[in-house]
Design an enzyme around this catalytic site. Structure first.
Site, PDB file in Angstrom:
ATOM      1  N   GLY A   1      -1.116  -2.098  -6.181  1.00 16.60           N
ATOM      2  CA  GLY A   1       0.176  -1.398  -6.239  1.00 16.60           C
ATOM      3  C   GLY A   1       1.264  -2.390  -6.602  1.00 16.60           C
ATOM      4  O   GLY A   1       2.412  -2.285  -6.180  1.00 16.60           O
TER       5      GLY A   1
ATOM      6  N   ARG B   1      -3.027  17.438   3.898  1.00 17.73           N
ATOM      7  CA  ARG B   1      -3.602  16.171   4.361  1.00 17.73           C
ATOM      8  C   ARG B   1      -4.962  15.887   3.725  1.00 17.73           C
ATOM      9  O   ARG B   1      -5.267  14.760   3.350  1.00 17.73           O
ATOM     10  CB  ARG B   1      -3.750  16.271   5.887  1.00 17.73           C
ATOM     11  CG  ARG B   1      -3.364  15.044   6.585  1.00 17.73           C
ATOM     12  CD  ARG B   1      -3.495  15.183   8.079  1.00 17.73           C
ATOM     13  NE  ARG B   1      -3.554  13.861   8.650  1.00 17.73           N
ATOM     14  CZ  ARG B   1      -2.512  13.060   8.773  1.00 17.73           C
ATOM     15  NH1 ARG B   1      -1.328  13.445   8.365  1.00 17.73           N
ATOM     16  NH2 ARG B   1      -2.652  11.862   9.302  1.00 17.73           N
TER      17      ARG B   1
ATOM     18  N   HIS C   1      -1.041   4.933  12.188  1.00 14.76           N
ATOM     19  CA  HIS C   1       0.279   4.722  11.579  1.00 14.76           C
ATOM     20  C   HIS C   1       0.778   6.092  11.108  1.00 14.76           C
ATOM     21  O   HIS C   1       0.689   6.443   9.932  1.00 14.76           O
ATOM     22  CB  HIS C   1       0.191   3.740  10.407  1.00 14.76           C
ATOM     23  CG  HIS C   1       1.481   3.668   9.629  1.00 14.76           C
ATOM     24  ND1 HIS C   1       2.637   3.152  10.167  1.00 14.76           N
ATOM     25  CD2 HIS C   1       1.811   4.095   8.389  1.00 14.76           C
ATOM     26  CE1 HIS C   1       3.608   3.249   9.273  1.00 14.76           C
ATOM     27  NE2 HIS C   1       3.136   3.829   8.194  1.00 14.76           N
TER      28      HIS C   1
ATOM     29  N   GLY D   1      -1.218   0.986   2.089  1.00 16.07           N
ATOM     30  CA  GLY D   1      -1.101   2.318   1.477  1.00 16.07           C
ATOM     31  C   GLY D   1      -1.582   3.405   2.422  1.00 16.07           C
ATOM     32  O   GLY D   1      -2.621   3.275   3.066  1.00 16.07           O
TER      33      GLY D   1
ATOM     34  N   ASP E   1       5.646  -0.842  12.493  1.00 17.69           N
ATOM     35  CA  ASP E   1       5.972  -0.048  13.684  1.00 17.69           C
ATOM     36  C   ASP E   1       6.278  -0.987  14.862  1.00 17.69           C
ATOM     37  O   ASP E   1       7.209  -0.758  15.633  1.00 17.69           O
ATOM     38  CB  ASP E   1       4.797   0.879  14.025  1.00 17.69           C
ATOM     39  CG  ASP E   1       4.360   1.682  12.815  1.00 17.69           C
ATOM     40  OD1 ASP E   1       5.160   2.480  12.322  1.00 17.69           O
ATOM     41  OD2 ASP E   1       3.226   1.478  12.336  1.00 17.69           O
TER      42      ASP E   1
HETATM   43  P1  NAX Z   1       5.392   2.833  -4.908  1.00 17.36           P
HETATM   44  O1  NAX Z   1       5.128   4.227  -5.362  1.00 17.36           O
HETATM   45  O2  NAX Z   1       6.679   2.187  -5.231  1.00 17.36           O
HETATM   46  O3  NAX Z   1       4.234   1.887  -5.482  1.00 17.36           O
HETATM   47  C1  NAX Z   1       2.906   2.189  -5.377  1.00 17.36           C
HETATM   48  C2  NAX Z   1       2.209   1.566  -6.552  1.00 17.36           C
HETATM   49  O4  NAX Z   1       0.808   1.708  -6.360  1.00 17.36           O
HETATM   50  C3  NAX Z   1       2.547   2.241  -7.899  1.00 17.36           C
HETATM   51  O5  NAX Z   1       3.017   1.266  -8.810  1.00 17.36           O
HETATM   52  C4  NAX Z   1       1.210   2.842  -8.332  1.00 17.36           C
HETATM   53  O6  NAX Z   1       1.037   2.826  -9.728  1.00 17.36           O
HETATM   54  C5  NAX Z   1       0.229   1.923  -7.618  1.00 17.36           C
HETATM   55  N1  NAX Z   1      -1.113   2.473  -7.449  1.00 17.36           N
HETATM   56  C6  NAX Z   1      -1.473   3.764  -7.219  1.00 17.36           C
HETATM   57  N2  NAX Z   1      -2.803   3.876  -7.202  1.00 17.36           N
HETATM   58  C7  NAX Z   1      -3.302   2.632  -7.396  1.00 17.36           C
HETATM   59  C8  NAX Z   1      -4.608   2.118  -7.502  1.00 17.36           C
HETATM   60  N3  NAX Z   1      -5.670   2.917  -7.414  1.00 17.36           N
HETATM   61  N4  NAX Z   1      -4.765   0.796  -7.711  1.00 17.36           N
HETATM   62  C9  NAX Z   1      -3.711  -0.013  -7.836  1.00 17.36           C
HETATM   63  N5  NAX Z   1      -2.419   0.433  -7.776  1.00 17.36           N
HETATM   64  C10 NAX Z   1      -2.243   1.734  -7.547  1.00 17.36           C
HETATM   65  O7  NAX Z   1       5.101   2.833  -3.330  1.00 17.36           O
HETATM   66  P2  NAX Z   1       5.518   1.751  -2.245  1.00 17.36           P
HETATM   67  O8  NAX Z   1       6.872   2.067  -1.727  1.00 17.36           O
HETATM   68  O9  NAX Z   1       5.252   0.396  -2.752  1.00 17.36           O
HETATM   69  O10 NAX Z   1       4.486   2.147  -1.066  1.00 17.36           O
HETATM   70  C11 NAX Z   1       3.114   1.932  -1.207  1.00 17.36           C
HETATM   71  C12 NAX Z   1       2.346   2.548  -0.049  1.00 17.36           C
HETATM   72  O11 NAX Z   1       2.734   1.995   1.191  1.00 17.36           O
HETATM   73  C13 NAX Z   1       2.531   4.061   0.106  1.00 17.36           C
HETATM   74  O12 NAX Z   1       1.267   4.660   0.334  1.00 17.36           O
HETATM   75  C14 NAX Z   1       3.366   4.176   1.353  1.00 17.36           C
HETATM   76  O13 NAX Z   1       3.176   5.411   2.022  1.00 17.36           O
HETATM   77  C15 NAX Z   1       2.827   3.030   2.166  1.00 17.36           C
HETATM   78  N6  NAX Z   1       3.646   2.550   3.279  1.00 17.36           N
HETATM   79  C16 NAX Z   1       2.985   2.096   4.377  1.00 17.36           C
HETATM   80  C17 NAX Z   1       3.645   1.557   5.459  1.00 17.36           C
HETATM   81  C18 NAX Z   1       2.903   1.031   6.631  1.00 17.36           C
HETATM   82  O14 NAX Z   1       3.550   0.590   7.574  1.00 17.36           O
HETATM   83  N7  NAX Z   1       1.557   1.057   6.684  1.00 17.36           N
HETATM   84  C19 NAX Z   1       5.129   1.527   5.504  1.00 17.36           C
HETATM   85  C20 NAX Z   1       5.758   1.615   4.159  1.00 17.36           C
HETATM   86  C21 NAX Z   1       5.099   2.566   3.198  1.00 17.36           C
HETATM   87  O15 NAX Z   1       5.507   3.869   3.512  1.00 17.36           O
END
Ligand code: NAX
Length: 341
Positions: A9, A95, A192, A127, A164
């Site tokens: 990502g 979900r 989470h 993610g 968190d």
């Molecule tokens: P963004 O949408 O800005 O970036 C995600 C990136 O991942 C995009 O560039 C997309 O092209 C890429 N991507 C998608 N599928 C992929 C794959 N198969 N291989 C490689 N890259 C891939 O999201 P962002 O704000 O950076 O958040 C990323 C993830 O973190 C989301 O799922 C979000 O829900 C999660 N989070 C998790 C948190 C936690 O505490 N565990 C908190 C923050 C965030 O909400």
């Protein structure tokens, strides 16, 4: 020693903070790193821009920056991987749809990590749904054939609940007027998600039980309990949504900061301090074995993480931990029905 670290990502928001902080921190510590950036084919070209900016920072730590859309290439020989990229929830998705879209991604990435990463690699899944994505990746890593005959153990797959944890530290510090570093033994349990349990039961502020300090600042033990149940827990669990509402975008810099805290502590140890990490349960505290659930953990100086054991839990703590574990179990069953486990 040069560490090779993969970030998926890598063209997204969290990575835009994570990559630069990672390289800056390594430079400050006098370490050397190689970065492997992974994106989907549609976004991989943007990584040339990220690479250029990283190069333009002239970080002394950065030995190499490579990018690709091929997970096998990204994960070959890595010492650590931040799995940040995931399929976002689109309108109309429930979900199970979200788990299905992500199951495919994390099964493939788990296989590639299992086959090619160092046998002691550390994997941090960011993610969402992070815990179950980590579970799927761990499962597929076990089945991946390796040329060295080893296996990347499921215990090397963790999910991020440190954000968190950090949010909880900040809320308690603000309410008590104490500094964050004076707070100990705070823990996030479970998933989470909104069912997570930010737990102050064993927490201490400057060596004094947190509930005692709260009773003083809130005006009595009942008021302290009311603040924890009615304010602290919902604020921490709902903080992600509150940030989206206020900022118009999800937590990115704070998530990146927490992900770095997670890997740094897992690598260098916590000197006895508790941190929250979602790790594989072996049945601790009644959390079904195999689930990747958040627990209070300590990490020894050699980098081995273990769940803090032997805590005496109240009925209230028990039922909150059970509720979040039940949600994780449901997610596991959905992933299983979809054929990912
Ligand atoms: P963004 O949408 O800005 O970036 C995600 C990136 O991942 C995009 O560039 C997309 O092209 C890429 N991507 C998608 N599928 C992929 C794959 N198969 N291989 C490689 N890259 C891939 O999201 P962002 O704000 O950076 O958040 C990323 C993830 O973190 C989301 O799922 C979000 O829900 C999660 N989070 C998790 C948190 C936690 O505490 N565990 C908190 C923050 C965030 O909400």
């Amino acid at each position: 020693m040069t560490r090779t670290i993969a970030v998926t990502g890598a063209a997204g928001s969290i990575a835009y903070s994570l990559l630069f902080r990672l390289a800056a921190e390594a430079s400050a510590e006098g370490e050397r790193i190689r970065l492997r950036l992974l994106e989907i084919p549609a976004a991989v070209e943007r990584l040339e821009g990220v690479r250029m900016e990283l190069e333009d920072c002239a970080f002394p730590a950065l030995e190499e920056i490579a990018y690709t859309a091929d997970p096998e290439e990204a994960f070959a020989g890595v010492d650590a991987a931040f799995l940040v990229g995931s399929a976002p929830r689109r309108p109309g998705m429930d979900r199970a749809d979200l788990l299905e879209a992500n199951g495919r991604i994390f099964a493939e990435q788990g296989r590639a990590l299992g086959a090619g990463a160092q046998p002691d690699a550390r994997v941090v899944v960011v993610g969402n749904p992070a815990n179950t994505n980590a579970l799927i990746a761990a499962e597929h890593a076990q089945r991946a054939p390796r040329t060295d005959g080893g296996v990347l153990s499921a215990d090397r797959f963790t999910a991020l609940t440190r954000l968190d944890h950090n949010r909880a530290l900040a809320q308690l510090a603000a309410r008590t007027g104490a500094s964050v570093e004076s707070i100990e033994r705070l823990a996030i349990w479970g998933n989470h998600s909104n069912t997570q349990f930010p737990d102050l039961g064993g927490a201490a502020v400057a060596g004094e039980p947190a509930m005692q300090v709260l009773a003083r600042v809130c005006g009595g033990p009942d008021a302290a309990e009311a603040w924890v149940a009615g304010d602290f827990i919902p604020t921490v669990a709902g903080r992600g949504g509150a940030v989206i509402e206020a900022r118009g975008a999800s937590s990115a810099a704070s998530a990146a900061s927490a992900a770095l805290d997670h890997l740094r502590d897992w690598t260098h140890g916590t000197r006895g301090r508790w941190v929250s990490m979602a790790v594989r349960s072996h049945g601790e505290y009644g959390v079904p074995a195999g689930l990747i659930s958040s627990f209070p953990c300590v990490v020894d100086a050699d980098g081995s993480a273990r769940i803090v054991e032997g805590l005496e839990l109240t009925g209230e703590q028990r039922s909150r931990i059970d509720a979040s574990a039940a949600e994780l179990e449901e997610e596991r069953q959905t992933a299983d029905h979809l054929g990912f486990l």
